[in-house]
Scaffold this motif. Sequence first.
Motif, PDB file in Angstrom:
ATOM      1  N   TYR A  49       0.803  -1.223  -0.336  1.00 52.03           N
ATOM      2  CA  TYR A  49      -0.158   0.027   0.083  1.00 52.03           C
ATOM      3  C   TYR A  49       0.988   1.075   0.011  1.00 52.03           C
ATOM      4  CZ  TYR A  49      -4.497  -2.704   0.718  1.00 52.03           C
ATOM      5  OH  TYR A  49      -5.534  -3.501   0.527  1.00 52.03           O
ATOM      6  N   GLU A  51       1.444   3.552  -2.205  1.00 56.39           N
ATOM      7  CA  GLU A  51       1.053   4.568  -2.942  1.00 56.39           C
ATOM      8  C   GLU A  51      -0.217   5.253  -1.954  1.00 56.39           C
ATOM      9  OE1 GLU A  51      -2.405   4.004  -5.676  1.00 56.39           O
ATOM     10  OE2 GLU A  51      -1.853   1.839  -5.453  1.00 56.39           O
ATOM     11  N   HIS A  52      -0.364   4.656  -0.839  1.00 56.34           N
ATOM     12  CA  HIS A  52      -1.535   5.276  -0.008  1.00 56.34           C
ATOM     13  C   HIS A  52      -0.842   5.875   1.164  1.00 56.34           C
ATOM     14  CE1 HIS A  52      -4.787   4.202  -2.236  1.00 56.34           C
ATOM     15  NE2 HIS A  52      -4.355   2.717  -2.352  1.00 56.34           N
ATOM     16  N   LYS A  53       0.573   5.805   1.470  1.00 56.12           N
ATOM     17  CA  LYS A  53       1.282   6.179   2.378  1.00 56.12           C
ATOM     18  C   LYS A  53       0.917   7.727   2.801  1.00 56.12           C
ATOM     19  CE  LYS A  53       5.797   5.968   4.971  1.00 56.12           C
ATOM     20  NZ  LYS A  53       5.400   5.196   6.089  1.00 56.12           N
ATOM     21  N   GLY A  54       0.598   8.256   3.813  1.00 59.28           N
ATOM     22  CA  GLY A  54       0.377   9.588   4.184  1.00 59.28           C
ATOM     23  C   GLY A  54      -1.481  10.081   4.091  1.00 59.28           C
ATOM     24  N   LYS A  55      -1.861   9.174   3.449  1.00 62.07           N
ATOM     25  CA  LYS A  55      -3.427   9.404   3.540  1.00 62.07           C
ATOM     26  C   LYS A  55      -3.994   9.048   4.837  1.00 62.07           C
ATOM     27  CE  LYS A  55      -3.732   8.604  -1.547  1.00 62.07           C
ATOM     28  NZ  LYS A  55      -4.091   7.578  -2.464  1.00 62.07           N
ATOM     29  N   ASP A  56      -5.080   9.628   5.081  1.00 65.08           N
ATOM     30  CA  ASP A  56      -5.779   9.574   6.334  1.00 65.08           C
ATOM     31  C   ASP A  56      -6.299   8.138   6.657  1.00 65.08           C
ATOM     32  OD1 ASP A  56      -7.897   9.563   4.605  1.00 65.08           O
ATOM     33  OD2 ASP A  56      -9.249  11.049   5.463  1.00 65.08           O
ATOM     34  N   PHE A  57      -6.335   7.226   5.663  1.00 65.02           N
ATOM     35  CA  PHE A  57      -6.924   5.776   6.118  1.00 65.02           C
ATOM     36  C   PHE A  57      -5.870   4.892   5.961  1.00 65.02           C
ATOM     37  CE2 PHE A  57      -7.304   6.876   1.369  1.00 65.02           C
ATOM     38  CZ  PHE A  57      -6.882   5.672   0.890  1.00 65.02           C
ATOM     39  N   TYR A  58      -4.496   5.503   5.774  1.00 67.07           N
ATOM     40  CA  TYR A  58      -3.354   4.443   5.613  1.00 67.07           C
ATOM     41  C   TYR A  58      -2.987   3.469   6.648  1.00 67.07           C
ATOM     42  CZ  TYR A  58       1.377   2.991   4.934  1.00 67.07           C
ATOM     43  OH  TYR A  58       2.756   2.323   4.888  1.00 67.07           O
ATOM     44  N   ASN A 110     -13.977   0.257   3.886  1.00 69.20           N
ATOM     45  CA  ASN A 110     -12.937  -0.220   4.585  1.00 69.20           C
ATOM     46  C   ASN A 110     -13.008  -1.895   4.491  1.00 69.20           C
ATOM     47  OD1 ASN A 110     -12.526   2.427   5.154  1.00 69.20           O
ATOM     48  ND2 ASN A 110     -13.628   2.237   7.105  1.00 69.20           N
TER      49      ASN A 110
END
Length: 147
Positions: A49, A51-58, A110
């Motif tokens: 994952y 590409e999602h690092k830093g997003k609120d749901f990471y 989720n």
Amino acid sequence: MEKTFLMVKPDGVQRGLIGEIVKRFEQKGFQLVGSKLTVVTREQAEFHYAEHKGKDFYERLVNFITSGPVFAMVWEGDQVIPLSRTVIGKTNSLEAAPGTIRGDYAVHTNFNLIHGSDSPESAEREIGNFFQPDELLTYSKVIQQWI
Ligand code: IDP
């Protein structure tokens, strides 16, 4: 032949949907070339994952995917990458159409049951994160000429 990485996520395993999900890809006409029931390590999850690092749901996503067994698979077939995404359905549970795996079984974004690679580059990366080359089989089926 194109290959993709598909993974029944921990919610799909807990809900007893491995068989149902595998059935849909078999019936579509794709070929299973590798599979394992495994627990995703934190390291594998962060790579998967990235590409999602830093997003609120990471953080929630990484915690979820490492929370229990997953069923990791490699499938092969013509255009298996885009076509398996169609079988899976949209990420957002409100947009996942009936007839797709997520549309039929997932309530929340989720907990959307299954992962599928979205491009040849991701497929290669994701397969390498979960499988050694010798864990993937090469075999032919006579039925393939009719699909
Ligand atoms: P995909 O699984 O349909 O390919 P991705 O964009 O790769 O979707 O996102 C990976 C996972 O992260 C999704 O399956 C979903 O569980 C979660 N996710 C994606 N976007 C959101 C969001 O906006 N809110 C909450 N969770 C999300």
